[in-house]
Every structure is written in C-alpha cells, then in structure tokens.
Design an enzyme around this catalytic site. Structure first.
Site, mmCIF file in Angstrom:
data_model
loop_
_atom_site.group_PDB
_atom_site.id
_atom_site.type_symbol
_atom_site.label_atom_id
_atom_site.label_comp_id
_atom_site.label_asym_id
_atom_site.label_seq_id
_atom_site.Cartn_x
_atom_site.Cartn_y
_atom_site.Cartn_z
ATOM 1 N N CYS A 70 49.692 -17.235 -20.558
ATOM 2 C CA CYS A 70 49.399 -18.320 -21.502
ATOM 3 C C CYS A 70 50.085 -18.059 -22.847
ATOM 4 O O CYS A 70 49.728 -17.120 -23.557
ATOM 5 C CB CYS A 70 47.882 -18.421 -21.634
ATOM 6 N N CYS A 73 47.921 -18.143 -25.978
ATOM 7 C CA CYS A 73 47.053 -16.958 -26.039
ATOM 8 C C CYS A 73 47.790 -15.810 -26.712
ATOM 9 O O CYS A 73 47.194 -15.044 -27.483
ATOM 10 C CB CYS A 73 46.635 -16.516 -24.641
#
Ligand SMILES: [Zn+2]
Length: 141
Positions: A70, A73
């Site tokens: 991600c 993230c």
C-alpha cells in the site's frame, strides 16, 4: 522519563520499555532476549499481540493498520513514527493486515491505512487514510 509497551515477536511477552532508551537503541525482550520489533516508538504486533496489549495497556493504544503493497501506508509510516515520539502517553503499534487478515475483517477494516485508537481495550476512534503528524494527537482526546 516515559515508557511504552512492545510485544515480543518471538515469545509474545509484553515488555515495558523506556522511550528514551528505545529511541537510542532497539530494545531487547526481557524474557527471551530477542530484539523487540520497534521502529522509533512504534511496535509491530500480530493479532494475538494486539489483544494481549489491549488487555494490559493502561493508556490509549493507537494502531496503524497497513500492508506492504500500500503506497499511502508507506507515506503515512514516517508521520506515524514522528507522532509516536511527541505523544508519549499513548502506545503506538502497527498491524500488517496481510498477515492478520482475520483481525482486519473482525474489525471491519475496508481500506488502509486505517488508524484506530483503543481506550480501556475498546475502540474509541477510527480514521481512514493518511493523517498528518500534527493531527494524530487529537485522535486520543
Ligand atoms: Zn521475547
């Protein structure tokens, strides 16, 4: 002096660690001697480790639910780590949602990063997406 908690990735013991010492050198587990999974003052925990921690912690626990694939993230991680250094009356941990899928679905996490604040073992607040470092402390109030 302040301290935080980390859960050992090898023996799952909960360790109370001094924050200044943890920032100077990765602390080791008091029980088995292995390095604790800490980056800055953020500990990586498994689903079981998080449950143990929530049962034990005497202060808010802020959890970053993330995954390695991600992109947002990865940009959130440095902000979360920076917040862990300024907000020392909370415990900062991160949970890999790929490795802990059952927990992620139990908590109904749909998108990542998702930040959940737990107080007294119960969910207190939840925010999705990247949160600027400066806004993270307001989540526990
Ligand atoms: Zn250990």
């Amino acid at each position: 002096m302040s301290n935080t908690y980390s859960v050992c990735a090898s023996c799952e013991s909960i360790n109370r660690v001094d924050t200044d010492r943890a920032l100077a050198k990765v602390p080791t587990c008091g029980k088995c001697g292995k390095d604790l999974p800490m980056h800055s003052l953020v500990s990586e925990v498994s689903a079981a480790g998080l449950k143990k921690l929530l049962a034990k912690a005497d202060r808010p626990v802020i959890v970053d639910f993330w995954a390695s694939w991600c992109g947002p993230c990865r940009s959130y991680a440095p902000q979360f780590e920076a917040a862990s250094k300024s907000l020392r009356d909370a415990v900062f941990v991160k949970v890999d949602t790929e490795k802990n899928q059952a927990l992620a679905s139990e908590l109904g996490i749909r998108g990542i990063p998702t930040t959940i604040v737990f107080k007294n073992g119960k969910e207190y607040r939840r925010e999705s997406g990247v949160i600027p470092e400066a806004a993270i402390p307001s989540l526990v109030r």
